[in-house]
Design a protein around this motif. Structure first.
Motif, PDB file in Angstrom:
ATOM      1  N   LEU A   6       0.907  -1.277   0.020  1.00 50.81           N
ATOM      2  CA  LEU A   6      -0.066  -0.130   0.014  1.00 50.81           C
ATOM      3  C   LEU A   6       0.856   1.379   0.092  1.00 50.81           C
ATOM      4  CD1 LEU A   6      -2.358  -1.162   2.872  1.00 50.81           C
ATOM      5  CD2 LEU A   6      -2.888  -0.980   0.225  1.00 50.81           C
ATOM      6  N   VAL A   7       0.977   2.066  -1.071  1.00 49.79           N
ATOM      7  CA  VAL A   7       1.625   3.101  -1.118  1.00 49.79           C
ATOM      8  C   VAL A   7       0.967   4.494  -1.618  1.00 49.79           C
ATOM      9  CG1 VAL A   7       3.857   1.809  -1.647  1.00 49.79           C
ATOM     10  CG2 VAL A   7       2.431   2.368  -3.488  1.00 49.79           C
ATOM     11  N   GLY A   8      -0.354   4.503  -1.206  1.00 55.16           N
ATOM     12  CA  GLY A   8      -1.187   5.490  -2.175  1.00 55.16           C
ATOM     13  C   GLY A   8      -1.329   6.700  -1.182  1.00 55.16           C
ATOM     14  N   ARG A  83      -8.759   4.781  -1.895  1.00 57.13           N
ATOM     15  CA  ARG A  83      -9.789   4.024  -1.574  1.00 57.13           C
ATOM     16  C   ARG A  83      -9.581   3.491  -0.328  1.00 57.13           C
ATOM     17  NH1 ARG A  83     -12.250   1.347  -6.377  1.00 57.13           N
ATOM     18  NH2 ARG A  83     -13.211   3.257  -7.393  1.00 57.13           N
ATOM     19  N   GLY A  84      -8.840   4.115   0.361  1.00 61.67           N
ATOM     20  CA  GLY A  84      -8.232   3.607   2.031  1.00 61.67           C
ATOM     21  C   GLY A  84      -7.527   2.222   1.837  1.00 61.67           C
ATOM     22  N   THR A  85      -7.099   1.731   2.969  1.00 64.13           N
ATOM     23  CA  THR A  85      -6.055   0.682   2.891  1.00 64.13           C
ATOM     24  C   THR A  85      -6.950  -0.794   2.308  1.00 64.13           C
ATOM     25  OG1 THR A  85      -6.423   0.647   5.251  1.00 64.13           O
ATOM     26  CG2 THR A  85      -4.482   1.496   4.704  1.00 64.13           C
ATOM     27  N   GLU A 156      -7.898   1.463  16.440  1.00 62.38           N
ATOM     28  CA  GLU A 156      -7.159   2.507  15.696  1.00 62.38           C
ATOM     29  C   GLU A 156      -7.039   3.732  16.510  1.00 62.38           C
ATOM     30  OE1 GLU A 156      -5.397   1.509  13.183  1.00 62.38           O
ATOM     31  OE2 GLU A 156      -4.638   3.310  12.406  1.00 62.38           O
ATOM     32  N   LYS A 157      -5.476   4.094  16.671  1.00 62.94           N
ATOM     33  CA  LYS A 157      -5.241   5.402  17.304  1.00 62.94           C
ATOM     34  C   LYS A 157      -6.093   5.465  18.518  1.00 62.94           C
ATOM     35  CE  LYS A 157      -2.998   6.804  13.602  1.00 62.94           C
ATOM     36  NZ  LYS A 157      -3.158   5.690  12.639  1.00 62.94           N
ATOM     37  N   PRO A 158      -5.816   4.660  19.645  1.00 63.14           N
ATOM     38  CA  PRO A 158      -6.603   4.487  20.802  1.00 63.14           C
ATOM     39  C   PRO A 158      -6.438   5.881  21.527  1.00 63.14           C
ATOM     40  CG  PRO A 158      -4.753   3.232  21.047  1.00 63.14           C
ATOM     41  CD  PRO A 158      -4.755   3.568  19.620  1.00 63.14           C
ATOM     42  N   ALA A 170       1.565  -3.752  13.218  1.00 59.10           N
ATOM     43  CA  ALA A 170       2.915  -3.360  12.821  1.00 59.10           C
ATOM     44  C   ALA A 170       2.675  -3.322  11.155  1.00 59.10           C
ATOM     45  CB  ALA A 170       3.946  -4.531  12.882  1.00 59.10           C
ATOM     46  N   GLY A 171       1.657  -3.412  10.848  1.00 59.19           N
ATOM     47  CA  GLY A 171       1.469  -2.894   9.191  1.00 59.19           C
ATOM     48  C   GLY A 171       1.906  -3.945   8.228  1.00 59.19           C
ATOM     49  N   THR A 172       2.189  -5.338   8.703  1.00 54.57           N
ATOM     50  CA  THR A 172       2.285  -6.537   7.561  1.00 54.57           C
ATOM     51  C   THR A 172       1.121  -7.457   7.853  1.00 54.57           C
ATOM     52  OG1 THR A 172       4.648  -6.351   7.575  1.00 54.57           O
ATOM     53  CG2 THR A 172       3.873  -8.353   7.127  1.00 54.57           C
ATOM     54  N   PHE A 191      -9.004  -1.270   6.487  1.00 57.63           N
ATOM     55  CA  PHE A 191      -8.671  -2.425   7.283  1.00 57.63           C
ATOM     56  C   PHE A 191      -8.843  -2.119   8.871  1.00 57.63           C
ATOM     57  CE2 PHE A 191      -5.569  -3.666   3.949  1.00 57.63           C
ATOM     58  CZ  PHE A 191      -6.056  -5.182   3.588  1.00 57.63           C
ATOM     59  N   GLU A 192      -8.471  -0.971   8.974  1.00 60.00           N
ATOM     60  CA  GLU A 192      -8.289  -0.660  10.484  1.00 60.00           C
ATOM     61  C   GLU A 192      -9.475  -0.147  11.355  1.00 60.00           C
ATOM     62  OE1 GLU A 192      -6.459   0.542   8.071  1.00 60.00           O
ATOM     63  OE2 GLU A 192      -4.330   0.623   8.251  1.00 60.00           O
ATOM     64  N   ARG A 193     -10.326   0.588  10.643  1.00 65.45           N
ATOM     65  CA  ARG A 193     -11.506   1.006  11.283  1.00 65.45           C
ATOM     66  C   ARG A 193     -12.838   0.129  10.543  1.00 65.45           C
ATOM     67  NH1 ARG A 193     -10.157   5.643  13.982  1.00 65.45           N
ATOM     68  NH2 ARG A 193      -8.362   6.634  13.162  1.00 65.45           N
TER      69      ARG A 193
HETATM   70  N1  GDD Z   1      -3.171   2.458  -2.268  1.00 63.63           N
HETATM   71  C1  GDD Z   1      -3.637   3.288  -0.967  1.00 63.63           C
HETATM   72  N2  GDD Z   1      -4.717   3.882  -0.935  1.00 63.63           N
HETATM   73  N3  GDD Z   1      -2.717   3.295   0.034  1.00 63.63           N
HETATM   74  C2  GDD Z   1      -3.001   4.159   1.253  1.00 63.63           C
HETATM   75  C3  GDD Z   1      -4.219   4.682   1.219  1.00 63.63           C
HETATM   76  C4  GDD Z   1      -5.061   4.951   0.117  1.00 63.63           C
HETATM   77  O1  GDD Z   1      -6.339   5.259   0.159  1.00 63.63           O
HETATM   78  N4  GDD Z   1      -4.268   5.446   2.475  1.00 63.63           N
HETATM   79  C5  GDD Z   1      -3.156   4.875   2.958  1.00 63.63           C
HETATM   80  N5  GDD Z   1      -2.409   4.070   2.450  1.00 63.63           N
HETATM   81  C6  GDD Z   1      -0.987   3.620   2.562  1.00 63.63           C
HETATM   82  C7  GDD Z   1       0.129   4.442   3.071  1.00 63.63           C
HETATM   83  O2  GDD Z   1       0.737   5.009   1.867  1.00 63.63           O
HETATM   84  C8  GDD Z   1       0.816   3.701   3.973  1.00 63.63           C
HETATM   85  O3  GDD Z   1       1.885   3.157   3.189  1.00 63.63           O
HETATM   86  C9  GDD Z   1      -0.186   2.724   4.692  1.00 63.63           C
HETATM   87  O4  GDD Z   1      -1.217   2.634   3.448  1.00 63.63           O
HETATM   88  C10 GDD Z   1      -0.516   3.025   5.902  1.00 63.63           C
HETATM   89  O5  GDD Z   1      -1.113   4.321   6.072  1.00 63.63           O
HETATM   90  P1  GDD Z   1      -0.677   5.357   7.045  1.00 63.63           P
HETATM   91  O6  GDD Z   1      -1.012   6.883   6.881  1.00 63.63           O
HETATM   92  O7  GDD Z   1       1.110   5.490   7.143  1.00 63.63           O
HETATM   93  O8  GDD Z   1      -1.098   5.008   8.481  1.00 63.63           O
HETATM   94  P2  GDD Z   1      -0.442   5.023   9.889  1.00 63.63           P
HETATM   95  O9  GDD Z   1       0.984   5.058   9.917  1.00 63.63           O
HETATM   96  O10 GDD Z   1      -1.246   6.189  10.470  1.00 63.63           O
HETATM   97  O11 GDD Z   1      -1.204   3.870  10.392  1.00 63.63           O
HETATM   98  C11 GDD Z   1      -1.197   2.540   9.962  1.00 63.63           C
HETATM   99  O12 GDD Z   1      -0.009   1.908  10.226  1.00 63.63           O
HETATM  100  C12 GDD Z   1       0.438   1.647  11.518  1.00 63.63           C
HETATM  101  C13 GDD Z   1       1.580   1.028  11.694  1.00 63.63           C
HETATM  102  O13 GDD Z   1       2.761   1.832  10.878  1.00 63.63           O
HETATM  103  C14 GDD Z   1      -2.358   1.645  10.673  1.00 63.63           C
HETATM  104  O14 GDD Z   1      -2.398   0.440   9.861  1.00 63.63           O
HETATM  105  C15 GDD Z   1      -1.959   1.319  12.023  1.00 63.63           C
HETATM  106  O15 GDD Z   1      -3.060   0.571  12.701  1.00 63.63           O
HETATM  107  C16 GDD Z   1      -0.589   0.504  12.262  1.00 63.63           C
HETATM  108  O16 GDD Z   1      -0.289   0.622  13.698  1.00 63.63           O
END
Ligand code: GDD
Ligand code: MG
Length: 370
Positions: A6-8, A83-85, A156-158, A170-172, A191-193
């Motif tokens: 996920l890199v969006g 579209r969100g994660t 998420e974000k408690p 940890a995002g995997t 995924f998260e919410r």
């Molecule tokens: N394709 C796509 N589309 N990717 C998305 C989108 C989207 O709409 N929104 C976010 N991403 C990708 C971001 O590029 C990033 O690589 C990843 O999803 C996570 O988004 P972040 O914005 O970095 O989230 P975070 O760091 O606040 O929280 C997430 O990561 C934490 C761990 O690092 C959540 O998954 C937390 O639950 C988790 O602890």
């Protein structure tokens, strides 16, 4: 086996570094972070990777193409709108063919993917979430599990008062594609919410896989610097590309280093960089390619991308410089300052305390002075 990265995201917490460069394309020791991620997957034999892109999508296409340069098949798929994660993975659901790894594209970790896959299969899990301990779970997704690892609660974000464990998402993820039947098509969905709370209700097996592997989310300026420092001091395994020319000093290609310059590792110096008379470069520091560091400068704890010019007598400490900036003589750039790209900073400026300079900024001589 396939993987989706996920890199969006817009990388808003890392602005202005991410104004022109999407977060996963930020250089990590002079190599785009995403490239490091891809090579790690290749080491595990995962060669088919889907990149779910959105923000600054072309930067990925230009840098990676179809992945053949890395010996991989990289499919770059752009969402029509964010579209969100979970929505991003739903969008590529037709390309999946069984158990799939899904990665947040901004996490530096040496997590053992094979051990996670074994764990997932042994339990017949439908969704497995890697977990890591952190000091402050409020920035992350808190995950409570039963003794056998089954997820009991995902938050998420408690808020501080809701913290019951230091283990966070940890995002995997390992995911069985059938789980996407719960994700509405063509919608923004997380995924998260969204998905994880739903799976908790449906009772499909969802497990947490805790690990003490190295782990950092590079999504904030200080963590971006910290990751570099951790790599350079050897806290996480990393394959340096350059040739070692001194104690923990790596050179990527050729550089012109004045005989009176002092380089105290760990330091990485990019190709075509010049370092002037009497200048001291002190690690942990990474200097990109085609940089010119004038005489009598002090550089310490710095991450500098390609094409920067630092003029005589300047001090840079604990800061990040993006692409192609010019720092005038006798300036001080210190204490977490971030200068993005193509900035002209005049002589004798003092930028400190985490100040952030947007792309293309011009600051005159002594504009912010001592
Ligand atoms: N394709 C796509 N589309 N990717 C998305 C989108 C989207 O709409 N929104 C976010 N991403 C990708 C971001 O590029 C990033 O690589 C990843 O999803 C996570 O988004 P972040 O914005 O970095 O989230 P975070 O760091 O606040 O929280 C997430 O990561 C934490 C761990 O690092 C959540 O998954 C937390 O639950 C988790 O602890
Ligand atoms: Mg993140």
């Amino acid at each position: 086996m396939k993987a989706v990265i996920l890199v969006g995201g817009q990388g808003s917490r890392l602005r202005p570094l991410t104004c022109r460069t999407p977060k996963p394309m930020l250089p990590l020791v002079n190599q785009p972070f995403i490239e490091w991620m891809l090579l790690r997957l290749r080491d595990y034999g995962i060669r088919d990777v889907i990149l779910a892109v959105q923000y600054l999508a072309d930067r990925f296409r230009t840098a990676l193409g179809d992945g053949s340069r890395l010996g991989m098949n990289v499919h770059i798929v752009e969402e029509p709108e964010p579209r969100g994660t979970a929505g991003a993975v739903k969008h590529v659901e037709h390309m999946l063919d069984g158990t799939t790894f899904v990665f947040n594209g901004d996490v530096m970790t040496d997590l053992d993917l094979q051990a996670m896959l074994d764990f997932h299969r042994e339990r017949g899990s439908k969704v497995t979430i890697s977990l890591t301990p952190v000091d402050d779970p409020t920035q992350f997704g808190l995950v409570e599990t039963e003794r056998d690892g089954r997820v009991r609660r995902f938050l998420e974000k408690p808020r501080a008062e809701d913290i019951t464990t230091n283990l966070v998402n940890a995002g995997t993820y390992l995911i069985e594609p059938e789980i996407f039947r719960y994700v509405p098509p063509n919608q923004f969905y997380m995924f998260e919410r969204g998905l994880f709370p739903v799976v908790l209700q449906t009772g499909d097996p969802m497990y947490g896989f805790p690990s003490r592997a190295y782990w950092t989310d590079i999504g904030k300026p200080q963590t971006y610097l910290d990751v570099h420092h951790d790599i350079l001091i050897g806290k996480v395994q990393y394959h340096f590309r350059g040739q070692q020319i001194g104690e923990r000093v790596w050179l990527e290609g050729e550089a012109e280093i004045h005989s009176s310059a002092q380089i105290v590792g760990p330091v990485v110096i990019g190709h075509g960089t010049r370092i002037g008379r009497g200048t001291r470069i002190i690690g942990p520091t990474v200097i990109g390619s085609r940089c010119t560091i004038g005489p009598e400068c002090q550089i310490e704890g710095v991450v500098m991308w390609d094409g920067n010019t630092i003029e005589e007598g300047s001090t840079l400490r604990n800061c990040v410089l993006g692409y192609n900036n010019r720092i005038g003589e006798r300036s001080h750039i210190i204490d977490g300052t971030i200068i993005s790209d193509e900035c002209q900073i005049g002589q004798e400026n003092r930028l400190e305390r985490g100040i952030r300079i947007w792309p293309g900024t011009t600051l005159g001589d002594r504009a912010v002075s001592f």
